[in-house]
Design an enzyme around this catalytic site. Sequence first.
Site, PDB file in Angstrom:
ATOM      1  N   GLU A   1       0.827  -1.201   0.000  1.00 17.42           N
ATOM      2  CA  GLU A   1       0.000   0.000   0.000  1.00 17.42           C
ATOM      3  C   GLU A   1       0.861   1.252   0.000  1.00 17.42           C
ATOM      4  OE1 GLU A   1      -0.395  -2.549   2.071  1.00 17.42           O
ATOM      5  OE2 GLU A   1      -2.479  -3.228   1.986  1.00 17.42           O
TER       6      GLU A   1
ATOM      7  N   ARG B   1     -11.535  -0.804   8.690  1.00 15.55           N
ATOM      8  CA  ARG B   1     -11.256  -2.079   9.351  1.00 15.55           C
ATOM      9  C   ARG B   1     -10.413  -1.844  10.600  1.00 15.55           C
ATOM     10  NH1 ARG B   1      -7.254  -6.720   6.647  1.00 15.55           N
ATOM     11  NH2 ARG B   1      -6.266  -7.210   8.626  1.00 15.55           N
TER      12      ARG B   1
ATOM     13  N   ASN C   1      -4.216 -15.826   0.573  1.00 16.69           N
ATOM     14  CA  ASN C   1      -5.183 -15.548   1.635  1.00 16.69           C
ATOM     15  C   ASN C   1      -6.236 -14.533   1.214  1.00 16.69           C
ATOM     16  OD1 ASN C   1      -6.020 -15.997   4.388  1.00 16.69           O
ATOM     17  ND2 ASN C   1      -5.410 -13.898   4.754  1.00 16.69           N
TER      18      ASN C   1
END
Lengths: 336, 1190
Positions: free
Chosen positions: B65, B115, B1013
């Site tokens: 990111e 989140r 994942n």
Amino acid sequence: MDLHTQYLGLTLASPLVPSASPLSRSLDSCRRLEDAGAGALILWSLFEETLTAETESSARFLSEQFTGFAEADSFLPDHRDFTPVLDLYLEHIAKLKASLGIPVIASLNGVTPGGWVRHAQALEQAGADALELNVYYVAADPDEDGAAVEERYLALLSALRHQVKLPINMKLSPAFSAVANMVRRLEAAGANGVALFNRFYQPDINLDSLRLRPVLNPSTSAESLLAMRWIALLHGRVGLSLGATGGVHGPEDALKLLLAGADVVHLCSLLLREGPRALGRVRAGIAEWMEAQGFETLADFRGRMSALAVPNPAEFERGNYVQVLDSFKSATGVMI
Amino acid sequence: MSQATMVTLDGNEAAAYIAHLTNEVIAIYPITPSSNMGEWADEWSSLQVPNLWGTVPEVIEMQSEAGAAGAIHGALQGGALATTFTASQGLLLMIPNMYKIAGELSSMVMHVSARSLAAQALSIFGDHSDVMACRSTGFALLCSASVQEVMDFALIAQAATLQGRIPFVHFFDGFRTSHEINKIERLAHATVRALIDDDLVRAHRDRALNPDHPVIRGTSQNPDVYFQGRESVNPWYQALPGVMETVMARFAALTGRRYGLFEYVGAPDAERVILLMGSGIGAAEETVEHLTARGEKVGLVKVRLYRPFDPQRLVAAIPATASRIAILDRTKEPGADGEPLYKDVLTALAQAVADGERELMPRVSGGRYGLSSKEFTPAMVKAVFDELARERPKRTFTLGILDDVGHTSLDWDPAFRPDAATGVTACVFYGLGSDGTVSANKNSIKIIAEETPNFGQGYFQYDSKKAGAVTVSHLRFGPRPIRGSYLVGDGEARFVACHQPVFLSRYDMLDKAAPGAVFLLNTPTPPERVWDELPRRMQGQILDQGLSLHVIDAYGIAGRTGMGRRINTIMQTAFFAISGILPQDEAIARIKEAVKKTYGRKGQGLLERNFAAIDAALAGLHRVAIPDRVTSTFDRPPVVPAEAPAFVRQVTAVLMANQGDRLPVSLMPADGTWPTATTRFEKRRLGLELPQWDEDLCTQCGKCPLVCPHAAIRAKVYPEERLAAAPAGFQSAPIKGKDFPAGHRVTYQVAPDDCTGCGLCVDVCPIRDRQDPQRKALNMAPIEARHDLEVPRWDFFLGLPEFDRTRLDPGKIKHAMMLQPLFEFSGACVGCGETPYIKLATQLFGDRMLVANATGCSSIYGGNLPTTPYAVNPDGRGPSWNNSLFEDNAEFGLGLRLAVDKQTDQARTLVRRLAGQIGGELAAGLLGADQSSEAGIFEQRERIALLKERLAALDLPEAQFLAGLCEHLARRSVWIIGGDGWAYDIGYGGVDHVLAAGRDVNLLVLDTEVYSNTGGQTSKATPLGAVAKFSAGGKPTFKKDLAMMAMAYENVYVAQVAFGAKDVQTIRAFLEAESFPGPSLIIAYSPCIAHGVDLSHNLRQQDLAVESGHWPLFRYDPRKAAAGENPLHLDSKPPSIPYRDFIGTETRFSVLARTHPEDAERFLRLAQKHVATRFSLYEQLAHLAVAKQE
């Protein structure tokens, strides 16, 4: 030099016909094969297993990605509706027909007369000039006798014959107890030609993982002798076309097969290794030999060394065996 | 106003739709729960979907990111309209660039599915902790509360940033909004076009760096002007609220939907008012409507624009009559005396009163709620209003938990239902991740919401397992828009479906059922016998609530119609057939249409069998006659056995029963420390078949325990006399080989409740019965006949002593597999390709392992609650594990090593210093110990035990100090474990540095060649031509050669392994890596379900990868170079099968031949050439002459 030959009822400008291989997947390499002097082209084989496996794997791994994970609801992008293998194959036939002048022969590979045989009609409609049926079958079941194996071939051929009017070529393995008889029965059942012989992937053992793995080693010139014998024996005794496949690596190999009576000679390993231009070299070599020998057309010499044409045809049969044994010398230090 | 188009989608898709339409450069990086936004954008661009200006946005995946933020910063400075999507740790990584972007007044909107942050634990679920960490960046913070608002605010923010020049974080609640499916009005392109001003776009471009009009930005400023520079932007921040109001007004004119920066709903003369932002507004608004309808003077302020914060507009939104106010924050700031929204509102009110703009200073409370997607319901909102009505409301409170430590929590009445629940049909479905329940339900919502005037909502709960994941689908339908931002509650569902019969004894599914509800059960049991199979409690609920019971044998129907184990369309058909939501014929026709849409051209056969299953489902549905009384004699069994440790009984078992919400604060470890070795208490019984050992055929090679991903088949050698106590049928054979003492036997035993039935142990078994070659020394057999027999055998097996480690040679597979695995029964996928490596490491070194684990699959199956697969040996030793972050794992592991080394160093100094007191011989033994073997380590531990005894008797401060350090005199093995996303991408800088640092750490890279994942996104480990998320057209570049890069350091032990191809080499590599006194890197090929291959072929795929040259095996040992030998040793042969034969077996490659045939052939040719040249390069390196080092 006139290299024209008749094959499966088609007139070919050359007896050199690349057999089913990945080379036929690219339009470009197909054009290069034609330019190099290919008389026709056999497409890569459409496998029975591929058609069913594709359906299952696309369902499972694309359409039905049921993960149940909070972080991932799928793993593979599935936003393109794609063309199934069969449709791609049909499109490819159409493209080849539009851009090549030589006949295009579609190839089906399977062992059961399942629904895939129905696809033959689609191949015909797509413009294929003929069909090759490759029955890739290893008769491993001790309870299945030779007659049953032969019936399998005949049943598949009949199923296909009912589907299409196209010429059908049967690609056979050498593992028949009566090759000549089998070829004759296939002819009676509607085959227009046979290709002798198919080469199987041989399983090998991986000594690290103790698992089997399939191996296909490229052919060698020595292998062409097997086809040469049978073509020599069949030439003039059957009415269907005879194609020789396996072990053609140079003009000499091709010439021997033609002399034995082959209508066409198939090439594969050589082209995979050296590219389409190798076909041109074979063609040139044939022409050169014809010139030296004073032959002007293929018909001048095709079959001149067949069993019907040689003074002692038994040399193609058992007599040949004794000679070969006699000529064998053991390596130094090996006692036999 | 344009014609409204109603669509059914989730929050992520809604945000991505506007982002893709209004941007040109999109830099992305996967992180839950925002990954889907990037995936949508990538998909649309790969399908050549243009943006508003007719160009297809450039979507690029970055290495992190931080990288995405840098790329966006550059794109903005280059004059493009640019955006990104992120959440949580990803947003934190963007913060440095956010200061830059805002500092330069660059127009952009980033979309954040908010989140939780990793603190005492990681959580993928939703709250505002991440966004709140960005308050000081200078970005505007705009919050959407629903799926509709996500789409609307995404556009409003885009228009406002262009006008106001302040960049925006547009955020919404992770999962609750990002993943909630709802029926909303899609903004027409014309609306978007009308709101985006091209003059402002042009102005944005004109500010870009341009050599035709050169300027410089990013200067370095000094004390003389930096401060003034920071103050220079104030006018833009002061103007932005006004800009927003203007844009919102224009938006209202275009769409009819009117928004404000702060919106008030409720009684005009409200006395009690709450303020909050985010999805909780849905629950709060329903409650306020309910209470005001009953005359209560309550109200709600919806906070939309949180930064820039406009105190005047906020105060104006609160009725002057409000005397009690509660401000709810979905975040936690430990140590603060209140959370951010609370403090801001309190300050605004105090200033307004102080300035005389408001008469009354209300009593203000601050509450925390909803952390990590904790439920927030109308009942909880009502509890807040009730608290405000008390004489002295709590100034600080929490909602939704039981805080028995700080006593902050408010009680609520779970039975409270707002009026909004009336007229809504709620349905709950319990299924497995693999049975397609979720996708069927998503499909059902679309059918109902898009084909009827009804509105629909869907929200999906998942557990943390990968194999056998349980899903609960919460669906609501009704004639009005559905705002309920909470799960279907107890007593609310009109329809409850159980898609797996095994759930009957695990979950209290009928707690959700409303009186008279329909209960649909998938079971193979004939209808007339079903009643007897229900637990007592369930029978009681059916009778008390007057429920109707319908059954269907979905697996039977699936089997008969060629659907295998796919029951999704069957259960979906049954739902429509008996729920009465749509006329049956119409519903069936819609399901069939959906099937057609799903399978497209991919196969007529697929359509036909789905249609057959649908028709058979209708015929196979039965209503069960309900007796008039409870007849069952059993109830749910206890979750864990009575002999489980107290913590497991009190805490872990509650989590396992899906009742974790009920656990009070006092039972939570405050610092995130949890016991290991708890998966052994979670008996999941996933396998349909178990391996059956044939002790007579078996050659005891040890391959089956090696390949087992779940440590569910084990080997043990033990004295023959122990068999005296063995249960009936316990299998055993004399141990073969001279390495073991006489009179010993061996057993290969399956753990019947822990085996997932993957079959890899049978696949690897090399021994066939010569009389019957179909039969091996291990054979899968149905679990029904075997399970109850194997349970006591497994228990007995566990009780057998472990064989003496010092007498085993771990270099031999047979011996190594006698070592106890200290990683067992994880939640990894059936047939996982990663876990055998971790398990092997714990067998070899587990009693001395410290594990640093990067975030990813291995941290989820390794560390996601409720249970932990890392286990302990009989001495209580075992791996000690922590997950720091995704990006810093190598550094984190290095830190562990530094700590160990420093403490060892101190301990050795003290041993030397105290040699006289503790005994010279002991001191010499401790300092000179050779710990290169198991025996050496054992002896050192004995010495340490003796040292502890002697130190305890010494009354010296230094002796006590040494007592606290002396355990570090025993060898420690530091393992740094993670996937390719970590090692090749986000953590590569750290990996590189740690390798270069030369310290004794072992890096294990579980290379699945994608981000497994988060859903199979491309990493730099993804091979050429493989299809993955963000590489829909096949990855156009080669896989990075991480091994070669590491070898370039020359001081790093490097191995590339694939246990399924050459197990002996894998074990050798692990032993050599661990023994190497410097950095070691093991790159382990790990087949993954993301490859698009059935993992029952895990081992075959490893073989193919090695034989095709895709995955050459080798070991590079710097010790050899020091000895004058070539350090590189190739362990695999040159490519021996065509690359096509490898890739043809995996959908990740083969699908490209369908979607992009020309590219697929081109990539194949390149890859074929590449594997040959790379192998040849390795071969040449392996044969270079090496001079002996001085």
